[in-house]
Design an enzyme around this catalytic site. Structure first.
Site, PDB file in Angstrom:
ATOM      1  N   GLY A   1       0.786  -1.218   0.000  1.00  0.00           N
ATOM      2  CA  GLY A   1       0.000   0.000   0.000  1.00  0.00           C
ATOM      3  C   GLY A   1       0.822   1.273   0.000  1.00  0.00           C
ATOM      4  O   GLY A   1       1.810   1.396  -0.706  1.00  0.00           O
ATOM      5  N   SER A   2       0.436   2.204   0.863  1.00  0.00           N
ATOM      6  CA  SER A   2       0.877   3.590   0.765  1.00  0.00           C
ATOM      7  C   SER A   2       2.353   3.793   1.066  1.00  0.00           C
ATOM      8  O   SER A   2       2.921   3.195   1.989  1.00  0.00           O
ATOM      9  CB  SER A   2       0.052   4.444   1.730  1.00  0.00           C
ATOM     10  OG  SER A   2       0.512   5.779   1.731  1.00  0.00           O
ATOM     11  N   CYS A   3       2.955   4.727   0.313  1.00  0.00           N
ATOM     12  CA  CYS A   3       4.330   5.176   0.570  1.00  0.00           C
ATOM     13  C   CYS A   3       4.424   5.959   1.873  1.00  0.00           C
ATOM     14  O   CYS A   3       5.526   6.149   2.408  1.00  0.00           O
ATOM     15  CB  CYS A   3       4.809   6.058  -0.576  1.00  0.00           C
ATOM     16  SG  CYS A   3       4.844   5.246  -2.185  1.00  0.00           S
ATOM     17  N   SER A   4       3.298   6.428   2.407  1.00  0.00           N
ATOM     18  CA  SER A   4       3.292   7.223   3.636  1.00  0.00           C
ATOM     19  C   SER A   4       3.499   6.385   4.888  1.00  0.00           C
ATOM     20  O   SER A   4       3.556   6.931   5.992  1.00  0.00           O
ATOM     21  CB  SER A   4       1.980   8.001   3.766  1.00  0.00           C
ATOM     22  OG  SER A   4       1.835   8.927   2.723  1.00  0.00           O
TER      23      SER A   4
END
Length: 563
Positions: free
Chosen positions: A66-69
């Protein structure tokens, strides 16, 4: 404590020692949208660890997804004391590891991160308590035997280009070593995802780089931020949060980044061309750049993105290389004579789960001729459930245009069934059929063509008075749609437009307190929404969302192409 203490060691991505209860899952985890950064609770309601807290636990997961964050969430957890005691991975990964490296390099706090390999990782199932024996060495040094440095690289590492560039180069080189790169390459542009406000740690990091004199070395755009920067006060956003999120955006703009504030930078005029070497973060943007545009970027974690933007140098590894862009599995679909637009996010969600970290090639949809909006919706959902940095679609995407592409490769074969499509539909539709209170559109940010499609569906209709409908999009998209006359028509219908931020960051009061059920056409938001908002989510096509906005109800009809 139940059971013996088991000593576990592997390749040290980040050195250190730890001991504690083992929290194990064989399912990858996205920390952004999957873990609450203040409490450390797993909030991904689709994950086996949902509801568990990470503080003091030795967390064992195969990898991130999922997210790079997720790197930002890891940083906050370490700084606020709610993070795991250590992290054990099956295979190397960048997002989790980078968050720990930033905590160590910039704030002097750290936890060990070990990569165990498949056999050792799987042997942990059933273990209750582990000890992680490792080194307690100071921050690792870099030698030219590991990575070949140019004179310019050495100058930055030695501090001759300022303190910010020196810190940034150290972080870039640590990640380059983990990625197995032997040298760095020049990049032409960057897209920064670290401008999303996850907490005071991310803000302190950005302002530290700014105060050290950091200036981007290449053209740089900014992802959607956590507030509509021009209107957050009027929208009733809590002052402390709004000011912190706006300060974070300002810090990146002060370092020379453009205030683009969109999670769909491929819609901008600055979108890269095929084979252009770039550094993009934001998971959906990464897979779109690689897969649809044919540009070249790894799935860069938050904070590594700005470090590379400050130096203009990236590890020569991953999808920057021809060999790392080839598929490892072929996913074949059942016969599909006709579909609606809900097909693409649903398929992205399912094939992301099937692919895990592997780049897939999808067979069986070339005849459907998906357009750029379809591929955007597919890629966003794919990047939510997969850790892979790109995909190929036979006969559609630029590196799979030829029907013979990849035929010589020995690929793992996966065949999707109608039953699996129905199961994925059920997973995304977590709420019971019935009343809908809010229609969520624009995750990723809506394009001008999507706004035009919405306007066409709403023409001559009347919105139900108890249903809110909100569209998020970039500033430039809103301006173009306004010039085309679509915005005035949709505002007359009752649509509210929000710029700068996106649904992964929207909370109350933009989501009214009384809202219980949200309907969306985004596979990404249907997955993350329950954990992020505490609300139930319905999923369907854009036309189905408009029908729910008019009637106030979602009947939950399953599209014919599934059955």
């Amino acid at each position: 404590m139940n059971g013996p203490v088991v000593d576990i060691s592997g390749h040290e991505l980040v050195p250190g020692t730890a001991e504690g209860p083992l929290l194990y899952s064989d399912v990858p985890l996205s920390f952004w949208g999957g873990v609450e950064p203040v409490t450390g609770e797993v909030i991904d309601r689709h994950h086996p660890l949902s509801g568990r807290r990470l503080a003091g636990q030795v967390l064992a997961i195969p990898s991130s997804r999922g997210s790079c964050s997720g790197s930002g969430v890891i940083l906050e957890l370490i700084l606020n004391g709610q993070g795991p005691a250590a992290i054990l991975l099956e295979r190397p990964e960048a997002i989790i590891t980078l968050g720990v490296i930033v905590a160590e390099e910039v704030f002097g706090q750290s936890i060990p991160v070990h990569c165990l390999g498949t056999e050792a990782f799987r042997s942990l199932a059933g273990t209750t308590h582990v000890r992680v024996p490792g080194t307690t060495a100071a921050l690792p040094a870099f030698t030219t035997s590991q990575i070949t440095l140019t004179d310019g690289d050495r100058a930055m590492l030695d501090g001759r280009h300022g303190d910010a560039a020196q810190v940034a180069m150290r972080i870039v080189l640590r990640m380059a070593a983990i990625e197995g790169a032997s040298e760095l390459i020049d990049i032409s542009q960057a897209h920064i995802d670290g401008c999303i406000y996850t907490g005071p740690g991310g803000l302190a990091f950005a302002e530290r780089l700014r105060d050290l004199g950091g200036k981007v070395a290449v053209p740089t755009t900014l992802n959607a931020i956590s507030v509509d920067q021009k209107r957050w006060r009027a929208q009733g956003i809590e002052t402390g949060f709004g000011e912190a999120a706006s300060r974070l955006a300002d810090a990146y703009v002060n370092m020379g980044a453009a205030p683009s504030f969109t999670c769909a930078p491929y819609l901008l005029e600055t979108a890269p061309k095929r084979d252009e070497q770039i550094v993009w973060a934001e998971s959906n943007a990464v897979v779109y750049a690689n897969s649809v545009l044919g540009a070249r970027t790894m799935k860069y974690p938050d904070y590594l993105d700005i470090c590379i933007a400050l130096t203009g140098r990236a590890p020569k590894a991953g999808c920057h290389l021809d060999t790392e862009r080839q598929p490892k599995l072929r996913i074949s679909l059942p016969q599909l004579p006709a579909v609606d637009d809900s097909f693409y996010p649903l398929l992205g969600y399912l094939t992301g789960l099937l692919a895990a970290d592997d780049i897939p090639v999808i067979d069986g949809i070339g005849h459907l001729a998906p357009d750029s909006d379809d591929l955007k919706a597919y890629g966003a959902a794919f990047a939510t459930t997969s850790g892979a940095p790109m995909f190929h679609i036979a006969g559609v995407t630029p590196e799979a245009k030829d029907a013979e592409d990849f035929r010589s490769l020995a690929l793992r074969e996966v065949v999707v069934t109608h039953a699996e499509l129905r199961q994925a539909w059920a997973e995304l539709n977590g709420a019971d059929t019935g009343p809908v209170d809010l229609i969520s559109l624009g995750n990723p940010h809506f394009s001008v063509t999507e706004i035009a499609s919405l306007a066409g569906l709403c023409t001559g209709r009347t919105k139900h008075p108890d249903v809110a409908i909100i569209v998020t999009c970039g500033r430039w998209t809103l301006e173009a749609a306004t010039r085309a006359g679509h915005v005035a028509a949709l505002e007359g219908f009752g649509v509210q437009f929000v710029t700068d931020t996106c649904w992964c960051m929207i909370v109350e009061p933009l989501i009214p307190h009384q809202v219980k059920t949200i309907m969306t056409n985004s596979g990404k938001y249907a997955h993350y929404g329950p954990g992020l908002t505490g609300r139930s989510l319905r999923f369907g096509s854009l036309a189905a969302c408009v029908e729910a906005a008019v009637s106030g109800q979602d009947a939950g009809a399953i599209p014919g192409w599934i059955t």
